[in-house]
Design an enzyme around this catalytic site. Structure first.
Site, mmCIF file in Angstrom:
data_model
loop_
_atom_site.group_PDB
_atom_site.id
_atom_site.type_symbol
_atom_site.label_atom_id
_atom_site.label_comp_id
_atom_site.label_asym_id
_atom_site.label_seq_id
_atom_site.Cartn_x
_atom_site.Cartn_y
_atom_site.Cartn_z
ATOM 1 N N MET A 1 -21.799 11.769 -9.351
ATOM 2 C CA MET A 1 -22.158 11.109 -10.607
ATOM 3 C C MET A 1 -23.665 11.236 -10.841
ATOM 4 O O MET A 1 -24.116 11.402 -11.970
ATOM 5 C CB MET A 1 -21.784 9.623 -10.564
ATOM 6 N N CYS B 1 -26.695 7.014 -0.785
ATOM 7 C CA CYS B 1 -26.082 8.015 -1.683
ATOM 8 C C CYS B 1 -26.370 9.403 -1.093
ATOM 9 O O CYS B 1 -27.520 9.720 -0.812
ATOM 10 C CB CYS B 1 -26.644 7.907 -3.099
ATOM 11 N N THR C 1 -20.280 7.352 0.914
ATOM 12 C CA THR C 1 -19.520 8.606 0.967
ATOM 13 C C THR C 1 -20.205 9.646 1.870
ATOM 14 O O THR C 1 -21.390 9.523 2.181
ATOM 15 C CB THR C 1 -19.402 9.189 -0.448
#
Ligand code: RRO
Length: 304
Positions: A71, A128, A191
């Site tokens: 994203m 991230c 993630t």
């Protein structure tokens, strides 16, 4: 009926299931929707100081056992995001503000703003996997992790959670650094850096190239990280990564988690996610004679 209530750094939760950052977090209305659908708490989208458009499309691809997203931290900036908060807070359950920045000073400024919007706790995104100079690039260094955590702790009175990346030589070392900086809880994991290639076009599928892998495929990685952190630190742990069933939740609890964040499953099950997980966990606890979710935390360490 087994007792599902848990306490994370003073946050009393009706059940252990929290909406993870990045899913349904764009607006106050969607955060409130998750709370009304049975989430015990919700984490906002990661918000920075200034608006950010995010990465070019495509930003998400389905892969075996999960998704890869890039994203690119899209968000309207902290000032705009404040407008969403009133609605998110309306159900009267905890809202956790996720923030990202490039420096300790930026994190502290964002934290003060989030606290003023009325969040119950902060989640520092130091994890991230695909953001230059942000996220995991900060959270892979113990000194930086400690410095940012300490700066935020000095800036606010609400609890501070730190979300960790699994992409490190030792998550225990990073967890200890966050705890030394004053973290009230650790969230593991964000993630994993990943990529899919389009075999016809001979290029990466995602516009940004790499992204973050989430979903059932990463659950064993998350469980191992929680297990290692439980041995390394004395702060509550929030497990995240591939929780899809009540039994997955039980596994994370036994590894050392007190609560769980759920993201990818929400994209599939939507409003049914949270009540179904609570029902499944309660059924699991009853079937094994466990009286509470709390009593499961760290059970897998009894032989250590
Ligand atoms: O926005 C994203 O691309 C993103 C973030 Br902030 C994060 O923390 N983890 C992730 O997989 N994607």
């Amino acid at each position: 009926m087994a007792d599902l209530t848990v306490d994370v750094a003073g946050l009393r939760l009706e059940n252990p299931f929290i909406l993870a950052s990045g899913v349904w977090g764009e607006t106050g209305a969607t955060l409130a929707r998750a709370l009304r659908a049975g989430a015990a708490a919700v984490v906002t989208k990661s918000v920075g100081l200034r608006p950010r458009p995010g990465y070019p499309n495509p930003t998400i691809v389905e892969v075996p056992s999960g998704l890869i997203n890039s994203m690119g931290l899209p968000n309207p900036g902290i000032e705009e995001y404040g407008a969403e908060m009133e609605e998110a807070l309306r159900p009267g359950r905890p809202v956790i503000g996720s923030i990202f920045g490039a420096t300790a000073g930026e994190f502290a400024a964002l934290a003060r703003r989030m606290e003023r919007w009325g969040v119950s706790a902060l989640e520092l995104n130091l994890s991230c996997p695909h953001a230059k100079g942000l996220g995991a690039q900060l959270g892979q260094d113990p000194g930086t992790t400690k410095r940012i955590t300490a700066a935020v702790k000095a800036a606010v009175d609400i609890p501070v959670f730190v979300k960790l990346t699994p992409t490190v030589a030792s998550i225990a070392a990073i967890g200890r650094a966050a705890a030394a900086g004053g973290a009230d809880a650790l969230v593991a994991i964000n993630t994993l850096k990943a990529m899919a290639i389009d075999l016809d076009l001979c290029i990466p599928v995602l516009g940004h190239g790499t992204g973050g892998y989430s979903g059932p495929g990463i659950k064993p990685v998350g469980v191992a990280c929680v297990y290692e952190l439980f041995k390394a630190v004395r702060v509550p742990l929030i497990g995240a990564g591939g929780v899809s069933t009540g039994e997955d939740a039980a596994e994370y609890l036994m590894a050392g988690a007190t609560a769980l964040e759920v993201g990818t499953l929400v994209l599939r099950k939507r409003d049914r996610t949270f009540r179904q997980l609570s029902r499944e966990l309660a059924r699991f606890l009853a079937s094994r004679g466990h009286r509470s979710a709390r009593s499961l935390t760290g059970r897998a360490h009894r032989g250590d």
